[in-house]
Scaffold this active site. Structure first.
Site, PDB file in Angstrom:
ATOM      1  N   VAL A  93       0.853  -1.189   0.000  1.00 53.22           N
ATOM      2  CA  VAL A  93       0.000   0.000   0.000  1.00 53.22           C
ATOM      3  C   VAL A  93       0.890   1.241   0.000  1.00 53.22           C
ATOM      4  CG1 VAL A  93      -1.624   1.356   1.400  1.00 53.22           C
ATOM      5  CG2 VAL A  93      -1.964  -1.102   1.113  1.00 53.22           C
ATOM      6  N   MET A  98       1.563   5.210   0.833  1.00 53.82           N
ATOM      7  CA  MET A  98       1.140   6.218   1.806  1.00 53.82           C
ATOM      8  C   MET A  98       1.903   7.505   1.559  1.00 53.82           C
ATOM      9  SD  MET A  98       1.362   6.042   5.996  1.00 53.82           S
ATOM     10  CE  MET A  98       3.158   6.147   6.019  1.00 53.82           C
ATOM     11  N   PRO A  99       1.221   8.667   1.582  1.00 54.14           N
ATOM     12  CA  PRO A  99       1.937   9.933   1.429  1.00 54.14           C
ATOM     13  C   PRO A  99       2.973  10.124   2.539  1.00 54.14           C
ATOM     14  CG  PRO A  99      -0.416  10.260   1.120  1.00 54.14           C
ATOM     15  CD  PRO A  99      -0.241   8.859   1.639  1.00 54.14           C
ATOM     16  N   ALA A 100       4.106  10.733   2.184  1.00 53.74           N
ATOM     17  CA  ALA A 100       5.170  10.942   3.167  1.00 53.74           C
ATOM     18  C   ALA A 100       4.826  12.061   4.135  1.00 53.74           C
ATOM     19  CB  ALA A 100       6.485  11.247   2.456  1.00 53.74           C
ATOM     20  N   GLY A 157       1.759  14.674   5.918  1.00 57.52           N
ATOM     21  CA  GLY A 157       0.335  14.702   6.176  1.00 57.52           C
ATOM     22  C   GLY A 157      -0.026  15.630   7.303  1.00 57.52           C
ATOM     23  N   LEU A 158      -1.302  15.715   7.592  1.00 56.16           N
ATOM     24  CA  LEU A 158      -1.841  16.598   8.619  1.00 56.16           C
ATOM     25  C   LEU A 158      -2.337  15.779   9.801  1.00 56.16           C
ATOM     26  CD1 LEU A 158      -2.856  19.583   9.273  1.00 56.16           C
ATOM     27  CD2 LEU A 158      -5.067  18.747   8.484  1.00 56.16           C
ATOM     28  N   TYR A 160      -8.723  11.930  20.166  1.00 54.11           N
ATOM     29  CA  TYR A 160      -8.660  13.360  19.864  1.00 54.11           C
ATOM     30  C   TYR A 160     -10.027  14.032  19.975  1.00 54.11           C
ATOM     31  CZ  TYR A 160      -4.100  12.311  17.674  1.00 54.11           C
ATOM     32  OH  TYR A 160      -2.821  11.893  17.410  1.00 54.11           O
ATOM     33  N   HIS A 182      -3.124   2.954  19.584  1.00 52.90           N
ATOM     34  CA  HIS A 182      -2.589   4.243  20.010  1.00 52.90           C
ATOM     35  C   HIS A 182      -1.425   4.108  20.988  1.00 52.90           C
ATOM     36  CE1 HIS A 182      -4.037   8.660  20.195  1.00 52.90           C
ATOM     37  NE2 HIS A 182      -2.747   8.613  20.421  1.00 52.90           N
TER      38      HIS A 182
END
Length: 681
Positions: A14, A16-18, A20-21, A52, A110
């Site tokens: 998969v 995944m962007p390196a 992120g927010l 959160y 978590h």
């Protein structure tokens, strides 16, 4: 951020962007505009968590952005209060509903809970089911240390794709990143430009990954170069592509000062970018430590540092020049599917059984049998009934074998078990009730099964009797008739009191004397002041040597990532001297922190492919590389994971079962294997 984020390939292929927010500490009011603004500015990875309290607002921000769901990578996390198999599945459904999504890209545990191991492990197994069912594309963990990662992976099937931790130029987590590189786990930072662990005038150079001889002036120059590096990354996303990406030229590699190069190396370990127009929101950066600019060295290809590969340049097995006393795992059988073997039972050289699971996106189990001539896949016995998970093999005496279901459903009654008599499978007439954890058999008429944290069932040949333990137990072991030990932790009694009503869990041990379980005084464990947050100590394993000596293993740990100058986790190693628990003599080298899996006539097999000889030598067991015919490429990173090690009855031959994890670009896989121990040259 302008332009697309570089992509990282996880260990299940998969992408995944390196960058992120992350919306930690973002109020519900701030979250919706933060998410929409981030997506408008090119962010495609959005990270939240049940704890959160803003999952609904993240979902609303995604909807308002108008960007197609398939372009986004959404992460959320399971909180501790929902740990447990069924409760984790329910919590996932709640998170998915809050986010208004029909699937997740990444689901993380978590925090680790090392001394509520059953719930912790069951939660990850629930995540494995979600992965197998296609409801999440990848699973992983957060805030797990090297030791806790190994503990979790030893009891589960899927290697985490991600471990999200504190990582930045002032806290580079070298040991953790080395472990990640060995297993193909992506290191994801929740504090790429400086978190809670920040340097001071007294910060040692080693904390920054520098030589102890590095002067304070030079450290300031390196930090300045790191800041320059950060500014360049924030201005140029194209340069950020160089961090952690194999085959891409690293910025600052040429025409740079030595300070810039070393400062850049620090920043590559925590590549980050500035965020604009987004208040109270942290930015994630991901560092792939298995290859590319972010590495300190080439991966070893082994589970622990120092393991040797023994394949020649053509990928063919080549016998190593082994010194006297060396040990090597040779391949006995390589299964023809991608996955792993989770259990093995060796009744004789011509009667070997193994259980495996295939990584094909479905819940399934394979039962393999060796009859002395060939390995063959067998159907699961009808007597076992249906099961979504690989069953467990239990040797009862020298000739009997039981096969039990592995289930984590709450409130289950009596589950069907099957037994092998050497020729066929049939139903076990009186299997233990409930969901069995540990199962220990001294013989057909003396069996113990732990079916809860404080209950254990005993079979005396005629019936099962429920017994109550004084404290929560994580493991038990049978020494002999009316001589059984259990270990775990306690939350009451001496040493457990902390201020403000908090509790400091302490190691606990219990003994069955034939009539009842009795608590045994166990040494306390305690960090020096200031005590770190949420400390807890406990024992996770009890092991009986052939001599009858009882040993116990555990940890003293805490909730990492909340304070500066964290102490190291402490390993608890005890032995029973006949009247009291005393500390074990410290093992040398890599054996010091390992725990036993089995024992032969000359020493102990330890986890991580180590061997502790009776004469005190600590030996790393070598292993072969997979042949190219399996699909493993020459440059692939390979590591051997064994779940079980057993002696072939009546011989000095030893077999292990598990899998070889092959991490390679575009096509990572697990090869289920049975291995045989080879001694000497």
């Amino acid at each position: 951020m302008t332009g697309p984020s570089p992509l990282l390939t996880l260990n299940n292929s998969v992408e995944m962007p390196a960058f992120g927010l992350d919306v930690y500490q973002s109020t519900p009011e701030e979250t919706i505009p933060a998410v929409t603004t981030a997506i408008e500015n090119g962010y495609r990875l959005i990270d939240t968590a049940a704890a959160y309290g803003n999952e609904k607002q993240v979902g609303e921000g995604i909807v308002r952005s108008g960007v197609d769901r398939g372009e986004l990578f959404v992460t959320t996390k399971l909180w501790l209060t929902d740990y447990g198999y069924d409760s984790a599945l329910r919590a996932f459904d709640t998170s998915l509903a809050n986010l208004a999504l029909d699937y997740l890209d990444l689901y993380l545990l978590h925090q680790p809970v090392p001394f509520a191991q059953d719930a912790w492990v069951a939660s990850y197994k629930a995540a494995e089911k979600l992965l197998a069912d296609g409801r999440v594309r990848a699973i992983g963990v957060s805030n797990h240390t090297p030791g806790l990662l190994r503990t979790l992976m030893d009891r589960t099937d899927v290697v985490p794709a991600v471990n999200q931790v504190e990582l930045h130029p002032y806290f580079i987590q070298r040991e953790l990143r080395e472990v990640h590189a060995q297993f193909g786990i992506v290191t994801q930072s929740w504090s790429p430009i400086g978190g809670i662990t920040l340097p001071s005038a007294t910060t040692p150079p080693s904390a920054l990954g520098l030589s102890p001889s590095t002067s304070s002036l030079r450290r300031r120059r390196l930090a300045q170069a790191a800041r320059v590096r950060l500014q360049r990354l924030s201005r140029s996303p194209a340069q950020a592509r160089g961090t952690g990406r194999p085959g891409v030229r690293c910025p600052l590699a040429e025409n740079s000062s030595e300070e810039e190069r070393q400062g850049g190396a620090i920043m590559r370990r925590a590549a980050g970018i500035r965020h604009r127009g987004i208040a109270a929101v942290a930015v994630l950066a991901t560092v792939l430590t298995a290859a590319g600019c972010g590495t300190d060295s080439e991966p070893t290809g082994s589970r622990t540092t120092g393991s040797a590969d023994t394949a020649d340049s053509d990928g063919k097995d080549a016998p190593p020049k082994a010194p006297a006393g060396s040990l090597t795992w040779d391949f006995e059988h390589i299964a023809d599917f991608s996955g792993e073997l989770t259990d093995v039972a060796v009744l004789a050289e011509d009667d070997i059984w193994a259980v495996g699971t295939e990584n094909n996106g479905e819940s399934n189990a394979h039962l393999l049998h060796y009859d002395g001539t060939q390995w063959k896949r067998e159907p699961l016995p009808e007597a076992l009934g249906t099961t979504d998970y690989p069953p467990v093999l239990e040797e009862v005496g020298e000739e009997a074998l039981w096969l039990r279901p592995q289930t984590y459903e709450e409130g289950a009654g009596v589950n069907p078990w099957a037994r092998w008599d050497g020729t066929r499978w049939s139903a076990v007439p009186n299997p233990p009730p409930g969901n069995v954890g540990d199962f220990e058999a001294a013989g057909p008429d003396d069996i113990w099964a732990r079916d809860g944290e404080q209950t254990a069932q005993h079979w005396d040949g005629t019936r099962w009797t429920t017994t109550r333990l004084p404290y929560g137990a994580s493991d038990l072991a049978v020494v002999g008739p009316d001589d059984v030990w259990a270990v775990g932790s306690r939350s009451t009694g001496p040493g457990t009191e902390l201020s403000y009503g908090e509790r400091y869990g302490q190691p606990a041990s219990m003994h069955w004397d034939g009539t009842s379980w009795k608590s045994v005084e166990t040494p306390q464990a305690r960090f020096e002041k200031p005590i770190p947050p949420e400390p807890s100590a406990g024992l996770g394993q009890v092991f009986v040597l052939d001599s009858g000596e009882v040993r116990a293993y555990g940890n003293n740990t805490f909730n990492h990532g909340e304070v500066e100058n964290e102490p190291a986790d402490e390993y608890i190693r005890l032995r029973w001297d006949g009247s009291k628990w005393v500390e074990q003599e410290r093992a040398p080298g890599g054996c010091a922190v390992r725990t036993p899996m089995s024992q032969d006539d000359e020493g102990l097999f330890l986890d991580g492919n180590w061997y502790l000889a009776d004469d005190g030598r600590c030996v790393k067991i070598k292993r072969r590389r997979l042949p190219l015919s399996t699909g493993a490429r020459k440059g692939s990173n390979q590591s051997l994971w064994l779940k079980e090690i057993h002696r072939v009855p009546g011989t000095d031959e030893w077999l292990g079962a598990g899998h070889v994890q092959v991490n390679q670009s575009g096509d990572p896989f697990g090869a289920p294997v049975v291995v045989r121990l080879k001694r000497g040259g």
